[in-house]
Scaffold this motif. Structure first.
Motif, short mmCIF file in Angstrom:
data_model
loop_
_atom_site.label_atom_id
_atom_site.label_comp_id
_atom_site.label_asym_id
_atom_site.label_seq_id
_atom_site.Cartn_x
_atom_site.Cartn_y
_atom_site.Cartn_z
N THR A 13 -27.46 -5.30 38.36
CA THR A 13 -27.36 -4.70 37.03
C THR A 13 -25.95 -4.18 36.75
O THR A 13 -25.49 -4.25 35.61
CB THR A 13 -28.40 -3.58 36.82
OG1 THR A 13 -28.29 -2.61 37.85
CG2 THR A 13 -29.80 -4.14 36.82
N VAL A 17 -23.83 -5.26 33.39
CA VAL A 17 -23.20 -4.33 32.46
C VAL A 17 -21.70 -4.62 32.34
O VAL A 17 -21.12 -4.50 31.26
CB VAL A 17 -23.47 -2.87 32.89
CG1 VAL A 17 -22.65 -1.89 32.07
CG2 VAL A 17 -24.95 -2.55 32.76
N ARG A 23 -22.35 -7.73 27.46
CA ARG A 23 -21.97 -6.42 26.94
C ARG A 23 -22.47 -6.24 25.51
O ARG A 23 -22.23 -7.05 24.64
CB ARG A 23 -20.47 -6.23 27.00
CG ARG A 23 -20.05 -4.80 26.74
CD ARG A 23 -18.61 -4.57 27.08
NE ARG A 23 -18.41 -4.77 28.51
CZ ARG A 23 -17.29 -5.21 29.05
NH1 ARG A 23 -16.26 -5.50 28.30
NH2 ARG A 23 -17.20 -5.36 30.36
N TYR A 58 -30.61 -2.28 33.98
CA TYR A 58 -29.64 -2.65 32.95
C TYR A 58 -29.68 -1.65 31.80
O TYR A 58 -28.64 -1.15 31.36
CB TYR A 58 -29.92 -4.06 32.45
CG TYR A 58 -29.06 -4.45 31.28
CD1 TYR A 58 -27.74 -4.83 31.46
CD2 TYR A 58 -29.56 -4.43 29.97
CE1 TYR A 58 -26.92 -5.17 30.38
CE2 TYR A 58 -28.77 -4.78 28.90
CZ TYR A 58 -27.45 -5.14 29.11
OH TYR A 58 -26.67 -5.48 28.04
N ARG A 62 -26.69 0.82 30.75
CA ARG A 62 -26.15 0.70 29.39
C ARG A 62 -26.15 2.05 28.70
O ARG A 62 -25.17 2.42 28.06
CB ARG A 62 -27.03 -0.27 28.58
CG ARG A 62 -26.36 -1.56 28.29
CD ARG A 62 -27.19 -2.40 27.39
NE ARG A 62 -27.18 -1.79 26.05
CZ ARG A 62 -28.01 -2.11 25.08
NH1 ARG A 62 -28.94 -3.00 25.27
NH2 ARG A 62 -27.93 -1.55 23.91
N ASN A 65 -23.47 4.27 30.26
CA ASN A 65 -22.12 3.86 29.83
C ASN A 65 -21.87 4.25 28.38
O ASN A 65 -20.78 4.67 28.02
CB ASN A 65 -21.91 2.36 30.01
CG ASN A 65 -21.71 2.01 31.46
OD1 ASN A 65 -21.54 2.87 32.32
ND2 ASN A 65 -21.77 0.72 31.75
#
Length: 70
Positions: A13, A17, A23, A58, A62, A65
């Motif tokens: 994962t 990313v 993305r 994931y 995400r 981030n």
């Protein structure tokens, strides 16, 4: 947690990313590409056994981030 291919879900994962092809994409829009990538990279891995954990990882990364970027 490791897959039958000997890698961890977090390893895979993290790669997803970081990969520009994925993305900003929603899971449903990219799942078939992720499956292909997984099967090419880890031919001994079992997608059906790994899919949900990879998806959760994931989505978690995400979100992490996204919140860290603002």
């Amino acid at each position: 947690t490791a897959t039958s291919a000997g890698m961890t879900y977090d390893d895979f994962t993290t790669e997803l990313v970081a990969d520009e092809r994925f993305r900003g994409r929603e899971w449903d829009a990219m799942e078939s590409d992720v499956r292909t990538s997984f099967q090419q990279r880890y031919p001994q891995g079992r997608w059906d056994d790994s899919r949900q954990l990879i998806r959760e990882g994931y989505e978690r990364m995400r979100l992490r981030n996204r919140s860290g970027a603002s």
